[in-house]
Design a protein around this motif. Structure first.
Motif, PDB file in Angstrom:
ATOM      1  N   LEU B 192       2.841  28.410  -1.530  1.00 56.79           N
ATOM      2  CA  LEU B 192       1.423  28.949  -2.052  1.00 56.79           C
ATOM      3  C   LEU B 192       1.494  30.346  -2.102  1.00 56.79           C
ATOM      4  N   ALA B 193       1.780  30.896  -0.847  1.00 55.93           N
ATOM      5  CA  ALA B 193       1.572  32.385  -1.004  1.00 55.93           C
ATOM      6  C   ALA B 193       2.826  33.038  -1.786  1.00 55.93           C
ATOM      7  N   LEU B 194       3.741  32.357  -2.040  1.00 53.47           N
ATOM      8  CA  LEU B 194       4.623  33.076  -3.023  1.00 53.47           C
ATOM      9  C   LEU B 194       4.216  32.922  -4.533  1.00 53.47           C
ATOM     10  N   SER B 195       3.524  31.773  -4.686  1.00 52.64           N
ATOM     11  CA  SER B 195       3.407  31.654  -6.277  1.00 52.64           C
ATOM     12  C   SER B 195       1.913  32.172  -6.536  1.00 52.64           C
ATOM     13  N   LEU B 196       1.120  32.528  -5.564  1.00 48.41           N
ATOM     14  CA  LEU B 196      -0.339  33.231  -6.097  1.00 48.41           C
ATOM     15  C   LEU B 196      -0.247  34.435  -6.820  1.00 48.41           C
ATOM     16  N   THR B 197       0.621  35.159  -6.193  1.00 48.56           N
ATOM     17  CA  THR B 197       0.980  36.376  -6.588  1.00 48.56           C
ATOM     18  C   THR B 197       1.653  36.410  -7.982  1.00 48.56           C
ATOM     19  N   GLY B 198       2.780  35.503  -8.171  1.00 50.50           N
ATOM     20  CA  GLY B 198       3.259  35.408  -9.315  1.00 50.50           C
ATOM     21  C   GLY B 198       2.583  34.833 -10.616  1.00 50.50           C
ATOM     22  N   VAL B 199       1.432  34.007 -10.355  1.00 50.75           N
ATOM     23  CA  VAL B 199       0.314  33.554 -11.213  1.00 50.75           C
ATOM     24  C   VAL B 199      -0.149  34.756 -12.003  1.00 50.75           C
ATOM     25  N   SER B 200      -0.658  35.742 -11.420  1.00 49.08           N
ATOM     26  CA  SER B 200      -1.414  36.787 -12.296  1.00 49.08           C
ATOM     27  C   SER B 200      -1.065  37.379 -13.282  1.00 49.08           C
ATOM     28  N   LYS B 201       0.484  37.551 -13.033  1.00 47.49           N
ATOM     29  CA  LYS B 201       1.080  38.558 -14.085  1.00 47.49           C
ATOM     30  C   LYS B 201       1.514  37.574 -15.327  1.00 47.49           C
ATOM     31  N   ILE B 202       1.729  36.266 -15.056  1.00 42.61           N
ATOM     32  CA  ILE B 202       2.004  35.499 -16.080  1.00 42.61           C
ATOM     33  C   ILE B 202       0.727  35.201 -17.066  1.00 42.61           C
ATOM     34  N   THR B 203      -0.257  34.890 -16.139  1.00 37.54           N
ATOM     35  CA  THR B 203      -1.773  34.680 -16.923  1.00 37.54           C
ATOM     36  C   THR B 203      -2.180  35.703 -17.706  1.00 37.54           C
ATOM     37  N   LEU B 204      -2.250  37.012 -17.127  1.00 36.36           N
ATOM     38  CA  LEU B 204      -2.494  38.056 -18.007  1.00 36.36           C
ATOM     39  C   LEU B 204      -1.600  38.310 -19.323  1.00 36.36           C
ATOM     40  N   GLN B 205      -0.533  37.983 -19.182  1.00 34.80           N
ATOM     41  CA  GLN B 205       0.555  38.248 -20.330  1.00 34.80           C
ATOM     42  C   GLN B 205       0.250  37.149 -21.279  1.00 34.80           C
ATOM     43  N   VAL B 206      -0.175  36.079 -20.824  1.00 37.20           N
ATOM     44  CA  VAL B 206      -0.093  34.932 -21.682  1.00 37.20           C
ATOM     45  C   VAL B 206      -1.297  34.999 -22.514  1.00 37.20           C
ATOM     46  N   ARG B 207      -2.579  35.307 -21.568  1.00 41.66           N
ATOM     47  CA  ARG B 207      -3.712  35.560 -22.320  1.00 41.66           C
ATOM     48  C   ARG B 207      -3.797  36.594 -23.361  1.00 41.66           C
ATOM     49  N   GLU B 208      -2.939  37.451 -23.214  1.00 36.78           N
ATOM     50  CA  GLU B 208      -2.910  38.912 -24.263  1.00 36.78           C
ATOM     51  C   GLU B 208      -2.305  38.337 -25.331  1.00 36.78           C
ATOM     52  N   LYS B 209      -1.228  37.674 -25.261  1.00 41.12           N
ATOM     53  CA  LYS B 209      -0.416  37.231 -26.467  1.00 41.12           C
ATOM     54  C   LYS B 209      -1.309  36.030 -27.330  1.00 41.12           C
ATOM     55  N   MET B 210      -2.228  35.288 -26.553  1.00 37.55           N
ATOM     56  CA  MET B 210      -2.725  34.425 -26.946  1.00 37.55           C
ATOM     57  C   MET B 210      -3.905  35.064 -27.843  1.00 37.55           C
ATOM     58  N   ASN B 211      -4.481  36.032 -27.259  1.00 34.88           N
ATOM     59  CA  ASN B 211      -5.452  36.822 -28.101  1.00 34.88           C
ATOM     60  C   ASN B 211      -5.232  37.262 -29.239  1.00 34.88           C
ATOM     61  N   GLN B 212      -4.091  37.884 -29.190  1.00 33.09           N
ATOM     62  CA  GLN B 212      -3.281  38.505 -30.211  1.00 33.09           C
ATOM     63  C   GLN B 212      -3.101  37.671 -31.444  1.00 33.09           C
ATOM     64  N   ALA B 213      -2.532  36.373 -31.188  1.00 35.11           N
ATOM     65  CA  ALA B 213      -2.313  35.167 -32.062  1.00 35.11           C
ATOM     66  C   ALA B 213      -3.738  34.898 -32.672  1.00 35.11           C
TER      67      ALA B 213
END
Lengths: 280, 324
Positions: B192-213
């Motif tokens: 959990l500790a390891l994945s929590l930090t990994g989540v944020s980067k992916i979420t922000l990027q996916v959000r931005e790409k989706m918004n662009q689309a």
């Protein structure tokens, strides 16, 4: 639009400037406070051991009766100092290499990309440990480790920017006028790259300070007698099971706040500098 | 396609060679004394010391030793660990089998949750949900992984007592002996500790790409055709998000490896990350070099897989047209 209505007289630009100014002031205050702090403030007082946070000791005290608030401020200022030093140095390297790689054709960018691939290929933490061992641990090892490992991504951004600029009309015109590549690099490319670079530098800081505290936490960074955030947290680790939660929670949140402030400065500065969002 | 794959494998070998030279040179220049690591706390005579040095071949010039080391690695011999008194390859193999479980669980978790949160944030753009997700990501991105681990430990192990304090199995039991349920209980917090930090980067990027689309002309047309929000995400959004997602997810292996070192230290999980710290602290150069090389191989393998997946996921490459 929404923001403008909400804040009445303050428009978005003023608000952005205020956020930046406030963040800078807080960071400067913490750094200055740490530097001029009297050592007596975080000296051991064995009569006041293991106290939870209270009005008198904002962050509580540790098992030696040291005031954690004073230690945290001191530690933050040490971390900010090293982080700033390292991120400035590594950003200058990134700027220099990125501009060279972008300007001097295929071979330069080939070599540049190859080195970036190497440095991105080894996990940063491993490389940091190796460099820290090489330099015999301590602040110097951490700073140089961060400098050596962090220039890659900003360097790539700078390089891409330079490559895009190279195709622009004014650079082509300059080339036809017989200006040297170096002249173009300094007169045409640099002024365009600098805003991006400044934002990159500020956003580099959170990475620098987090790697600094991580490597110190593992025992390869700053010496144990220095009240750095990594040291404070690794000591707190030993006392976690005794229920002294404040030793870990309070300094960590303080570090988090400092990092968030730097990110606020960086992202708001980008909004101001980027012509697409500056007038919003 | 085959040619491209061959080229990237060739490039990988070249890079690994460079990495091996750099790490070897750095270790060579460092003031660490390998013999001290070998003898540990015992004191020995100068004569005996010279014998040990001769036995390990430490008197020879650095270049000769590098060539020998690299040559042995090609034969599958990574040298002997000074602190474990075992071949480096077997130490790495044993410990990595524990670490890979931890890394894989958190890698999958951060990928799935990152994608989901990003899609949700984008679907409800500008709403409270979107803002909450954004703040959550910014906060997580700004906190060191080891600190998150400590906080999790504090809440779930110390205060609530739901999960164990550390290690990979109950005390007095090896990992192989421990029942599966115990092993799972020990892996939850570090993962959990390891994945929590990994989540944020992916979420922000996916959000931005989706918004662009979502702001594109084809999105407007899709809405005009009467496609619902989720239909749009499924038919158009995901395809746009896939490429950056693959890059991020496989590019995260480097951070994942570094993060596992921190998480394993906090949770005293006896995986490769723990051994990394031990080998460096005690000056076990052969083991540390082996781990460094192994970690580089791990990262490069991730990049290679991303490249291969690219050619499957990107129609521009798949159709054999120009590559990007």
């Amino acid at each position: 639009m929404k923001n403008m209505r909400k804040h009445g007289i303050l428009n978005r630009r003023t608000l952005t400037l205020i956020i930046i100014a406030l963040s800078v002031i807080i960071i400067l205050a913490v750094t200055a406070a740490g530097f001029i702090m009297d050592e007596e403030l975080y000296a051991p007082h064995f009569a006041e051991k293991n106290l939870p946070p209270s009005g008198h000791h904002l962050f509580g005290t540790d098992w030696m009766g040291r005031d954690m608030f004073a230690r945290t401020v001191k530690g933050l200022s040490v971390s900010i100092y090293i982080g700033l030093l390292a991120s400035c140095a590594t950003s200058v390297i990134a700027l220099f290499l990125g501009v060279i790689a972008g300007t001097f054709g295929k071979y330069a960018s080939g070599i540049f990309n190859w080195f970036v691939d190497i440095f991105m290929g080894i996990p940063h933490l491993i490389l940091l440990i190796l460099i820290s061992l090489l330099l015999g641990k301590g602040a110097k090892g951490v700073a140089i480790g961060v400098i050596v490992t962090h220039w890659c991504s900003l360097g790539r951004i700078v390089q891409a920017e330079v490559l895009a600029l190279k195709d622009s009309q004014f650079v082509k015109a300059s080339e036809k006028l017989g200006k040297t590549k170096l002249w173009i690099a300094f007169h045409h490319i640099m002024p365009h790259v600098v805003p991006q670079f400044i934002v990159g530098l500020i956003l580099m800081f959170p990475h620098a300070i987090m790697h600094e505290s991580s490597i110190t936490f593992l025992g390869f960074g700053l010496p144990a007698e220095q009240p750095a955030i990594g040291i404070i947290l690794s000591e707190a680790m030993k006392h976690l099971t005794t229920g002294m939660w404040w030793l870990a929670v309070m300094p960590g949140i303080s570090l988090l706040i400092i990092v968030v402030l730097f990110e606020a400065i960086g992202s708001h500065l980008r909004m101001l500098l980027d012509p697409y969002s500056a007038q919003e | 396609m085959a040619k491209k794959l061959l080229l990237s494998i060739l490039k990988m070998i070249l890079l690994l060679t460079a990495v091996s030279i750099i790490t070897f040179a750095l270790a060579e220049l460092s003031p660490i004394d390998t013999v001290n690591a070998y003898i540990g706390e015992n004191s020995i005579s100068a004569e005996k010391r010279a014998q040990i040095e001769a036995y390990w071949g430490l008197n020879e010039p650095a270049v000769t030793r590098y060539l020998k080391w690299a040559g042995n690695i090609l034969h599958g011999d990574m040298g002997t660990s000074m602190i474990y008194r075992k071949p480096v390859a077997s130490v790495i193999g044993e410990r990595f089998s524990l670490s890979i479980k931890l890394m894989f669980v958190s890698w999958v978790m951060s990928g799935v949750f990152g994608l989901l949160l990003g899609l949700i944030a984008s679907a409800y753009r500008g709403s409270v949900i979107d803002k909450a997700i954004k703040v959550y990501c910014l906060l997580l991105e700004s906190s060191p992984a080891f600190w998150i681990g400590m906080i999790l430990l504090l809440i779930f192990s110390v205060k609530l007592g739901w999960l164990p304090l550390g290690l990979a199995s109950p005390i007095g039991m090896t990992v192989e002996e421990a029942p599966l349920s115990d092993r799972i209980r020990h892996i939850i917090l570090p993962a959990l500790a390891l994945s929590l930090t990994g989540v944020s980067k992916i979420t922000l990027q996916v959000r931005e790409k989706m918004n662009q689309a979502a702001e594109s002309d084809y999105a407007l047309f899709a809405r005009a055709r009467g496609e619902s929000k989720w239909q749009f995400i499924r038919r158009h959004g995901l395809r746009n998000v896939m490429l950056p997602f693959i890059t991020l997810q496989f590019g995260a292996l480097s951070e994942l490896f570094g993060g596992s070192v921190l998480a394993e230290t906090v949770f005293t999980y006896p995986g490769l990350g723990n051994v990394t710290v031990q080998s460096a602290l005690k000056g076990d150069i052969p083991l540390f070099l082996g781990i460094a090389l192994f970690s580089a191989l791990f990262v490069f393998a991730g990049n290679l897989i991303a490249n291969i997946l690219y050619s499957v996921a990107d129609p521009r490459i798949r159709e054999g047209g120009h590559s990007i």
